[in-house]
Design a protein around this motif. Structure first.
Motif, PDB file in Angstrom:
ATOM      1  N   UNK A 110     -17.090 -35.970  13.534  1.00 33.95           N
ATOM      2  CA  UNK A 110     -16.280 -35.634  14.712  1.00 33.95           C
ATOM      3  C   UNK A 110     -15.165 -34.659  14.351  1.00 33.95           C
ATOM      4  N   UNK A 111     -14.504 -34.909  13.229  1.00 36.24           N
ATOM      5  CA  UNK A 111     -13.422 -34.027  12.799  1.00 36.24           C
ATOM      6  C   UNK A 111     -13.969 -32.648  12.442  1.00 36.24           C
ATOM      7  N   UNK A 112     -15.077 -32.620  11.724  1.00 41.69           N
ATOM      8  CA  UNK A 112     -15.662 -31.345  11.316  1.00 41.69           C
ATOM      9  C   UNK A 112     -16.085 -30.524  12.533  1.00 41.69           C
ATOM     10  N   UNK A 161      -8.027 -30.265  22.811  1.00 45.46           N
ATOM     11  CA  UNK A 161      -8.904 -31.207  23.523  1.00 45.46           C
ATOM     12  C   UNK A 161     -10.155 -31.548  22.726  1.00 45.46           C
ATOM     13  N   UNK A 162     -10.506 -30.726  21.744  1.00 41.55           N
ATOM     14  CA  UNK A 162     -11.674 -31.010  20.895  1.00 41.55           C
ATOM     15  C   UNK A 162     -11.493 -32.301  20.092  1.00 41.55           C
ATOM     16  N   UNK A 163     -10.272 -32.736  19.916  1.00 41.21           N
ATOM     17  CA  UNK A 163      -9.978 -33.896  19.070  1.00 41.21           C
ATOM     18  C   UNK A 163      -9.904 -35.194  19.864  1.00 41.21           C
ATOM     19  N   UNK A 167      -7.965 -38.092  15.591  1.00 39.20           N
ATOM     20  CA  UNK A 167      -6.572 -37.638  15.667  1.00 39.20           C
ATOM     21  C   UNK A 167      -6.482 -36.174  15.239  1.00 39.20           C
ATOM     22  N   UNK A 168      -5.816 -35.385  16.042  1.00 38.42           N
ATOM     23  CA  UNK A 168      -5.698 -33.950  15.771  1.00 38.42           C
ATOM     24  C   UNK A 168      -4.721 -33.675  14.641  1.00 38.42           C
ATOM     25  N   UNK A 169      -5.175 -32.947  13.614  1.00 39.16           N
ATOM     26  CA  UNK A 169      -4.255 -32.512  12.561  1.00 39.16           C
ATOM     27  C   UNK A 169      -3.544 -31.207  12.938  1.00 39.16           C
ATOM     28  N   UNK A 170      -3.843 -30.695  14.137  1.00 37.42           N
ATOM     29  CA  UNK A 170      -3.330 -29.396  14.567  1.00 37.42           C
ATOM     30  C   UNK A 170      -2.446 -29.481  15.810  1.00 37.42           C
ATOM     31  N   UNK A 171      -2.059 -30.674  16.212  1.00 35.48           N
ATOM     32  CA  UNK A 171      -1.359 -30.846  17.489  1.00 35.48           C
ATOM     33  C   UNK A 171      -0.126 -29.951  17.600  1.00 35.48           C
ATOM     34  N   UNK A 172       0.733 -29.970  16.602  1.00 30.50           N
ATOM     35  CA  UNK A 172       1.949 -29.151  16.655  1.00 30.50           C
ATOM     36  C   UNK A 172       1.621 -27.665  16.657  1.00 30.50           C
TER      37      UNK A 172
END
Length: 192
Positions: A110-112, A161-163, A167-172
């Motif tokens: 999912x993360x990839x 929204x892909x995450x 958990x999104x490592x790119x939110x910020x």
């Protein structure tokens, strides 16, 4: 004091290429300038310790884009819009580098999948939206410039929204690219 994303730095003296004093008959220009100065980046981690453009962009392709545009910068709203488009480029390039580093490490599926989709989205921002916006500004086609900056905001939001399954490592970073793009579009709207 305005609310800033945690990873945005206030500009330091000597970092800006020249004082940004926007000229206009409306208060929109001064408000746009205030928003822009609040979100312009300090230097992004670049080993060169080079010029504003190098610190702003952080990659050789982005530096070339900066150098090609630099003579066109002036102190009016159009010049401020160009600076903001370069700021989108700098933030998007930084985010894409982070995505590529994350993809090098073993991730669950999912993360990839989410990271690969985000890499594609940020690639589109850097290779399509930024050049389109800059060319539109050069040609005085401000609606296309606005569309390019709005598309960059849209791509950053879609990346986040892909995450939905992890958990999104790119939110910020996504939030910063989105917000800078919205401010750039707002500045372009004041020209129209």
């Amino acid at each position: 004091m305005s609310r800033l994303a945690p990873n945005l730095l206030r500009p330091r003296p000597g970092i800006l290429p020249s004082p940004i004093m926007a000229r206009s008959d409306t208060g929109h220009t001064q408000r746009a300038r205030g928003f822009a100065v609040g979100i312009l980046p300090g230097p992004i981690a670049v080993e060169s310790g080079g010029s504003f453009g190098e610190n702003l962009a952080g990659s050789s392709a982005a530096v070339k884009l900066w150098v090609d545009e630099k003579p066109d910068f002036n102190t009016d709203v159009e010049g401020l819009a160009k600076i903001m488009v370069h700021t989108i480029n700098a933030r998007a390039t930084h985010t894409l580098h982070r995505i590529n580093k994350l993809l090098q490490h073993r991730q669950d599926t999912n993360m990839k999948r989410a990271l690969q989709s985000c890499a594609s989205r940020y690639d589109a921002i850097i290779k399509e939206d930024i050049p389109e916006s800059l060319q539109a500004l050069r040609l005085g086609n401000y609606k296309f410039a606005e569309a390019g900056t709005m598309d960059a905001a849209f791509e950053a939001r879609l990346c986040e929204k892909e995450f939905r399954r992890c958990k999104s490592p790119l939110a910020d970073m996504n939030r910063v690219v989105h917000d800078v793009s919205i401010v750039a579009a707002s500045i372009v709207q004041t020209i129209v």
